[in-house]
Design an enzyme around this catalytic site. Structure first.
Site, PDB file in Angstrom:
ATOM      1  N   TYR A 139     -12.440  -7.631   0.800  1.00  0.00           N
ATOM      2  CA  TYR A 139     -12.105  -7.463  -0.623  1.00  0.00           C
ATOM      3  C   TYR A 139     -13.116  -8.211  -1.500  1.00  0.00           C
ATOM      4  CZ  TYR A 139      -9.148  -7.522  -4.868  1.00  0.00           C
ATOM      5  OH  TYR A 139      -8.647  -7.374  -6.140  1.00  0.00           O
ATOM      6  N   GLY A 142     -16.717  -6.869  -1.077  1.00  0.00           N
ATOM      7  CA  GLY A 142     -16.758  -5.506  -1.616  1.00  0.00           C
ATOM      8  C   GLY A 142     -16.837  -5.529  -3.140  1.00  0.00           C
ATOM      9  N   ASN A 168      -4.920 -13.050 -11.354  1.00  0.00           N
ATOM     10  CA  ASN A 168      -3.586 -12.577 -10.912  1.00  0.00           C
ATOM     11  C   ASN A 168      -2.739 -12.031 -12.063  1.00  0.00           C
ATOM     12  OD1 ASN A 168      -4.618 -14.747  -9.074  1.00  0.00           O
ATOM     13  ND2 ASN A 168      -2.844 -14.097  -7.866  1.00  0.00           N
ATOM     14  N   VAL A 182       4.329 -12.717  -6.851  1.00  0.00           N
ATOM     15  CA  VAL A 182       5.381 -12.614  -7.869  1.00  0.00           C
ATOM     16  C   VAL A 182       6.424 -11.575  -7.455  1.00  0.00           C
ATOM     17  CG1 VAL A 182       5.897 -12.035 -10.272  1.00  0.00           C
ATOM     18  CG2 VAL A 182       3.864 -13.385  -9.742  1.00  0.00           C
ATOM     19  N   SER A 183       5.961 -10.383  -7.070  1.00  0.00           N
ATOM     20  CA  SER A 183       6.913  -9.339  -6.681  1.00  0.00           C
ATOM     21  C   SER A 183       7.688  -9.755  -5.422  1.00  0.00           C
ATOM     22  CB  SER A 183       6.191  -8.011  -6.472  1.00  0.00           C
ATOM     23  OG  SER A 183       5.025  -8.196  -5.706  1.00  0.00           O
ATOM     24  N   PHE A 185       8.468 -12.808  -4.318  1.00  0.00           N
ATOM     25  CA  PHE A 185       9.484 -13.839  -4.595  1.00  0.00           C
ATOM     26  C   PHE A 185      10.652 -13.253  -5.391  1.00  0.00           C
ATOM     27  CE2 PHE A 185       6.643 -17.945  -4.345  1.00  0.00           C
ATOM     28  CZ  PHE A 185       6.430 -17.683  -3.001  1.00  0.00           C
ATOM     29  N   ASP A 267      -7.146 -18.930   1.950  1.00  0.00           N
ATOM     30  CA  ASP A 267      -6.300 -18.813   0.753  1.00  0.00           C
ATOM     31  C   ASP A 267      -6.827 -19.803  -0.305  1.00  0.00           C
ATOM     32  OD1 ASP A 267      -3.104 -17.725   0.516  1.00  0.00           O
ATOM     33  OD2 ASP A 267      -3.793 -19.182  -0.968  1.00  0.00           O
ATOM     34  N   PRO A 268      -7.262 -19.313  -1.484  1.00  0.00           N
ATOM     35  CA  PRO A 268      -7.834 -20.237  -2.472  1.00  0.00           C
ATOM     36  C   PRO A 268      -6.838 -21.342  -2.868  1.00  0.00           C
ATOM     37  CG  PRO A 268      -8.331 -17.968  -3.053  1.00  0.00           C
ATOM     38  CD  PRO A 268      -7.359 -17.911  -1.915  1.00  0.00           C
TER      39      PRO A 268
HETATM   40  P1  NAD Z   1      -2.794  -1.339  -6.870  1.00  0.00           P
HETATM   41  O1  NAD Z   1      -2.921  -1.477  -5.404  1.00  0.00           O
HETATM   42  O2  NAD Z   1      -1.433  -1.137  -7.444  1.00  0.00           O
HETATM   43  O3  NAD Z   1      -3.724  -0.186  -7.434  1.00  0.00           O
HETATM   44  C1  NAD Z   1      -4.865   0.298  -6.776  1.00  0.00           C
HETATM   45  C2  NAD Z   1      -4.850   1.795  -6.853  1.00  0.00           C
HETATM   46  O4  NAD Z   1      -6.043   2.306  -6.232  1.00  0.00           O
HETATM   47  C3  NAD Z   1      -3.662   2.424  -6.094  1.00  0.00           C
HETATM   48  O5  NAD Z   1      -3.073   3.419  -6.875  1.00  0.00           O
HETATM   49  C4  NAD Z   1      -4.313   2.989  -4.834  1.00  0.00           C
HETATM   50  O6  NAD Z   1      -3.598   4.085  -4.289  1.00  0.00           O
HETATM   51  C5  NAD Z   1      -5.684   3.373  -5.369  1.00  0.00           C
HETATM   52  N1  NAD Z   1      -6.705   3.465  -4.316  1.00  0.00           N
HETATM   53  C6  NAD Z   1      -6.964   2.600  -3.320  1.00  0.00           C
HETATM   54  N2  NAD Z   1      -7.986   3.027  -2.565  1.00  0.00           N
HETATM   55  C7  NAD Z   1      -8.403   4.216  -3.102  1.00  0.00           C
HETATM   56  C8  NAD Z   1      -9.403   5.153  -2.770  1.00  0.00           C
HETATM   57  N3  NAD Z   1     -10.214   4.972  -1.718  1.00  0.00           N
HETATM   58  N4  NAD Z   1      -9.536   6.268  -3.541  1.00  0.00           N
HETATM   59  C9  NAD Z   1      -8.718   6.478  -4.597  1.00  0.00           C
HETATM   60  N5  NAD Z   1      -7.744   5.618  -4.958  1.00  0.00           N
HETATM   61  C10 NAD Z   1      -7.587   4.495  -4.225  1.00  0.00           C
HETATM   62  O7  NAD Z   1      -3.447  -2.681  -7.495  1.00  0.00           O
HETATM   63  P2  NAD Z   1      -3.593  -3.142  -9.006  1.00  0.00           P
HETATM   64  O8  NAD Z   1      -3.016  -4.504  -9.109  1.00  0.00           O
HETATM   65  O9  NAD Z   1      -3.158  -2.090  -9.951  1.00  0.00           O
HETATM   66  O10 NAD Z   1      -5.174  -3.320  -9.102  1.00  0.00           O
HETATM   67  C11 NAD Z   1      -6.008  -2.376  -9.752  1.00  0.00           C
HETATM   68  C12 NAD Z   1      -7.439  -2.879  -9.748  1.00  0.00           C
HETATM   69  O11 NAD Z   1      -7.505  -4.140 -10.407  1.00  0.00           O
HETATM   70  C13 NAD Z   1      -7.986  -3.081  -8.334  1.00  0.00           C
HETATM   71  O12 NAD Z   1      -9.347  -2.662  -8.320  1.00  0.00           O
HETATM   72  C14 NAD Z   1      -7.907  -4.565  -8.140  1.00  0.00           C
HETATM   73  O13 NAD Z   1      -8.898  -5.036  -7.268  1.00  0.00           O
HETATM   74  C15 NAD Z   1      -8.109  -5.095  -9.560  1.00  0.00           C
HETATM   75  N6  NAD Z   1      -7.480  -6.405  -9.706  1.00  0.00           N
HETATM   76  C16 NAD Z   1      -6.129  -6.537  -9.829  1.00  0.00           C
HETATM   77  C17 NAD Z   1      -5.580  -7.805  -9.918  1.00  0.00           C
HETATM   78  C18 NAD Z   1      -4.099  -8.030 -10.088  1.00  0.00           C
HETATM   79  O14 NAD Z   1      -3.673  -9.186 -10.086  1.00  0.00           O
HETATM   80  N7  NAD Z   1      -3.272  -7.034 -10.279  1.00  0.00           N
HETATM   81  C19 NAD Z   1      -6.401  -8.940  -9.883  1.00  0.00           C
HETATM   82  C20 NAD Z   1      -7.763  -8.756  -9.724  1.00  0.00           C
HETATM   83  C21 NAD Z   1      -8.305  -7.490  -9.665  1.00  0.00           C
HETATM   84  N1  UDP Z   2       2.077 -16.470  -1.282  1.00  0.00           N
HETATM   85  C1  UDP Z   2       3.197 -17.107  -0.743  1.00  0.00           C
HETATM   86  N2  UDP Z   2       4.207 -16.342  -0.248  1.00  0.00           N
HETATM   87  C2  UDP Z   2       4.185 -14.972  -0.274  1.00  0.00           C
HETATM   88  C3  UDP Z   2       3.043 -14.325  -0.832  1.00  0.00           C
HETATM   89  C4  UDP Z   2       2.007 -15.120  -1.317  1.00  0.00           C
HETATM   90  O1  UDP Z   2       3.271 -18.339  -0.715  1.00  0.00           O
HETATM   91  O2  UDP Z   2       5.160 -14.358   0.195  1.00  0.00           O
HETATM   92  C5  UDP Z   2       0.984 -17.297  -1.806  1.00  0.00           C
HETATM   93  C6  UDP Z   2      -0.395 -16.970  -1.226  1.00  0.00           C
HETATM   94  O3  UDP Z   2      -0.614 -17.684  -0.026  1.00  0.00           O
HETATM   95  C7  UDP Z   2      -1.313 -17.399  -2.347  1.00  0.00           C
HETATM   96  C8  UDP Z   2      -0.493 -17.154  -3.614  1.00  0.00           C
HETATM   97  O4  UDP Z   2       0.868 -17.035  -3.186  1.00  0.00           O
HETATM   98  O5  UDP Z   2      -1.577 -18.783  -2.254  1.00  0.00           O
HETATM   99  C9  UDP Z   2      -0.885 -15.872  -4.343  1.00  0.00           C
HETATM  100  O6  UDP Z   2      -0.879 -14.811  -3.399  1.00  0.00           O
HETATM  101  P1  UDP Z   2      -1.159 -13.295  -3.808  1.00  0.00           P
HETATM  102  O7  UDP Z   2      -1.236 -12.543  -2.523  1.00  0.00           O
HETATM  103  O8  UDP Z   2      -0.169 -12.859  -4.826  1.00  0.00           O
HETATM  104  O9  UDP Z   2      -2.548 -13.319  -4.556  1.00  0.00           O
HETATM  105  P2  UDP Z   2      -3.990 -13.962  -4.236  1.00  0.00           P
HETATM  106  O10 UDP Z   2      -3.878 -14.902  -3.077  1.00  0.00           O
HETATM  107  O11 UDP Z   2      -4.842 -12.788  -3.946  1.00  0.00           O
HETATM  108  O12 UDP Z   2      -4.301 -14.673  -5.476  1.00  0.00           O
END
Ligand code: NAD
Ligand code: UDP
Length: 309
Positions: A139, A142, A168, A182-183, A185, A267-268
């Protein structure tokens, strides 16, 4: 919009459709759902197309929001090779499209490009501390490579780009089994199940409510052509994961107990955006604090039959 049936993408589709844009939503439905955009299907200015961004596509568009990529560690680690392909080949195909039709293109980048940050809070000029060979690398790397491609297409081919680094973000339409904190918990608390904290819960995150994030992304797309980013978008309130668990238990009046599970690799330990640039250049700042955002999200999950049944 790529990834338009996902959590953030569907909210972005909502906003753009209301604003009167013609929205074409591409998604392979890996982590997104048709139900997220079901209510838009009858609108004359909305189209949904099953498409995988790993394949090229030929369309006529003016703007591209490139969001396709699973965002939850659970899902991006499910098929890590595919995650890299989605970020890298997806970026190449969408940038190629932008170049051909002279469209403006915005990349949904991430705070993960900072890895496990040694600088706190994170500013855009921090180059990060990322493991190239770990379980999060598919991730992180990429997304880093996608940023590189955006800048190279900009310098080499004059493509009009924008990059936002999203921290986040949470809110309605996250999947109940999404795995993000969040979801997870909230669902555990509503079912009075054990709340699973990874590690001791001292790691921190900064949580942004979805409406604020969508507002920031649209401002960036509509902003001046000489401000291409990368720009951090996120809420600068910082909480430990233990604080978050306690807050959710309290707000849901849950009987859940807190239990601890091993901390996943890489894990950050801390994360908080410095949003000075977004404030200065976009006049953007989150308006919804964690308590208010959690209230709305808990309300959503209470009404989600897959959670309450
Ligand atoms: P999400 O998983 O709900 O949405 C991603 C969407 O991309 C999904 O609908 C999935 O089906 C689609 N997808 C995945 N691979 C695909 C492919 N190969 N071709 C076409 N569609 C594809 O996640 P999200 O939280 O809505 O995130 C959306 C974007 O924002 C992502 O690029 C993610 O990296 C970025 N982002 C989100 C967060 C966050 O906290 N929500 C944080 C940092 C970055
Ligand atoms: N986390 C946790 N329990 C869970 C899911 C996540 O303690 O059931 C922690 C995880 O280890 C991380 C933080 O919550 O330290 C945020 O995780 P998330 O996967 O939401 O996002 P990211 O690590 O990509 O910021």
């Amino acid at each position: 919009m790529t990834g338009g049936a996902g959590f953030l993408g569907s909210h972005l589709c909502d906003r753009l459709v209301v604003e009167g844009h013609d929205v074409l939503c591409l998604d392979n439905f890996f982590t997104g759902r048709k139900q997220n955009v079901n209510h838009l299907l009858g609108k004359p200015n909305f189209e949904l197309l099953r498409h995988d961004v790993v394949q090229p596509i030929f369309l006529e568009v003016d703007e591209i929001y490139n969001l396709a990529c699973p965002a939850s560690p659970t899902y991006y680690q499910y098929n890590p090779v595919k995650t890299v392909k989605t970020s890298v080949m997806g970026a190449i195909h969408m940038l190629g499209l932008a170049k051909r039709v002279k469209a403006k293109i915005l990349q949904a980048s991430t705070s993960e490009i900072y890895g496990d940050p040694a600088v706190h809070p994170q500013k855009e000029d921090y180059r990060g501390n990322v493991n190239t060979i770990g379980i999060r690398s598919c991730y992180d790397e990429g997304k880093r490579c996608a940023e590189t491609l955006f800048f190279d297409y900009h310098r080499q081919n004059n493509v009009n780009i924008r990059i936002v680094r999203i921290f986040n973000t949470y809110g309605p339409r996250m999947q109940p089994d999404d795995g993000r904190v969040v979801s997870t918990f909230i669902v555990q608390a509503l079912k009075n199940q054990d709340i699973t904290i990874f590690g001791n819960g001292s790691q921190t995150r900064s949580f942004c409510y979805v409406d604020d994030m969508i507002d920031g992304m649209i401002r960036m797309m509509n902003g001046p052509d000489d401000f291409i980013g990368p720009v951090n978008l996120g809420n600068s309130g910082e909480f430990t994961i233990l604080d978050l668990a306690k807050k959710i238990i309290e707000m849901t009046h849950s009987k859940s107990r807190i239990i601890h599970r091993p901390l996943p690799q890489d894990d950050p330990r801390q994360r908080r955006p410095d949003i000075t640039l977004a404030v200065d250049k976009l006049g953007w700042e989150p308006k919804i604090d964690l308590e208010e955002g959690l209230k709305k999200t808990i309300q959503y999950f209470k009404g989600d039959t897959r959670v309450t049944s």
